[in-house]
Motif scaffolding. Sequence first.
Motif, PDB file in Angstrom:
ATOM      1  N   HIS A  90       0.871  -1.174   0.000  1.00 45.12           N
ATOM      2  CA  HIS A  90       0.000   0.000   0.000  1.00 45.12           C
ATOM      3  C   HIS A  90       0.910   1.227   0.000  1.00 45.12           C
ATOM      4  N   VAL A  97      -0.584  -0.712  -4.651  1.00 43.64           N
ATOM      5  CA  VAL A  97      -1.818   0.049  -4.771  1.00 43.64           C
ATOM      6  C   VAL A  97      -1.521   1.385  -4.115  1.00 43.64           C
ATOM      7  N   ASP A  98      -1.773   2.483  -4.820  1.00 44.72           N
ATOM      8  CA  ASP A  98      -1.340   3.784  -4.306  1.00 44.72           C
ATOM      9  C   ASP A  98      -2.157   4.887  -4.957  1.00 44.72           C
ATOM     10  N   ALA A 116      -9.000   1.415  -1.078  1.00 37.77           N
ATOM     11  CA  ALA A 116      -7.751   0.668  -1.242  1.00 37.77           C
ATOM     12  C   ALA A 116      -7.889  -0.784  -0.795  1.00 37.77           C
ATOM     13  N   ARG A 161      -8.891  -3.262  -3.519  1.00 36.90           N
ATOM     14  CA  ARG A 161      -7.840  -3.331  -4.542  1.00 36.90           C
ATOM     15  C   ARG A 161      -6.632  -4.116  -4.040  1.00 36.90           C
ATOM     16  N   LEU A 189      -5.168   4.536  -7.351  1.00 37.40           N
ATOM     17  CA  LEU A 189      -6.511   4.881  -6.919  1.00 37.40           C
ATOM     18  C   LEU A 189      -6.912   6.266  -7.419  1.00 37.40           C
TER      19      LEU A 189
END
Length: 309
Positions: free
Chosen positions: A113, A124-125, A266, A269, A290
Amino acid sequence: MREAAKRLGYRPNAIARGLKTGRSGLIAMILPADVDRSAQELVFELLVGLSSALSKKGFRFLLHAADSANDVIKAYQDLYRGAGVDGFIVIEPQRSDPRICFLLEGNIPHIVHGKDPAQVHPFVDVDNYQLAYRLTEALVMAGHKRIAFLNGLETRSFAEARAAGYRDALAAANISPRSHFHSFGAQTPDRGHAALRQLMQADQAPTAVIAGNTMIARGIYNAAAELGLSIPGDLSVLAHDDDLSRYPAAGFTPALGGSRSPLANAWQRLADALAGHFSEDDRAAQNYLLEVTYHLDSGSIAGPRDDQA
């Protein structure tokens, strides 16, 4: 058969599935010893959100707190090799993060993350550079030249990206950065409160402030009220909003403007991306940025007063 199972709410037994696949279905996250106090505020939301998202994918979630920075890698080794953990979720990455390096070298399933700019890894960011650039640019366009930025911890990669976006937006407007206007630290109300009081003591105090999150913004609002400063009459304020339940942007008066990307977006995802490691669906394993929305016409931003220009 699949439709019937779905209607009945059937989920495969984790033990039976483990015997067949050789996997436990257990996903772990290790909190670093130096976790930001603002991240501690998020632990409950994180536990609920991630547990729910992973459960929908058939995984179970384990949270482990490391005793010290030196024990973190050993904790990963012990959980993966001794406790049967299938994969990991990493939070608050740093540049050249040793946790990510260990997971990459061991070919251990994981998702981050955030993003370590020095390593190629699944993540995921949000686009933290663009986020800070847009907020700074909005204040510049409103007429501000003395813009302060209360950023996150200096060791965190998101804070590094945001610092670059802030600097570049100032440079694009031919505004020379003032070193004391940009600071790193914990993203908490106490930090926002203390930092604003210190900033306003300068001869050339800022006319606008960007807060790294709504917790910092809450401290800024409280300090401004104590100092008799009007928002946005004396001071414009923008912040990034993670949609934290205890610090909603809607709870500020005047309404707090800035960027918004709910952390809740988040969780699913992260679960999807991690599931991609155990799936033939390559799309599930892709990196993901995102969506960030911007609210730059709120009641917390206005042009500087004539005597502040």
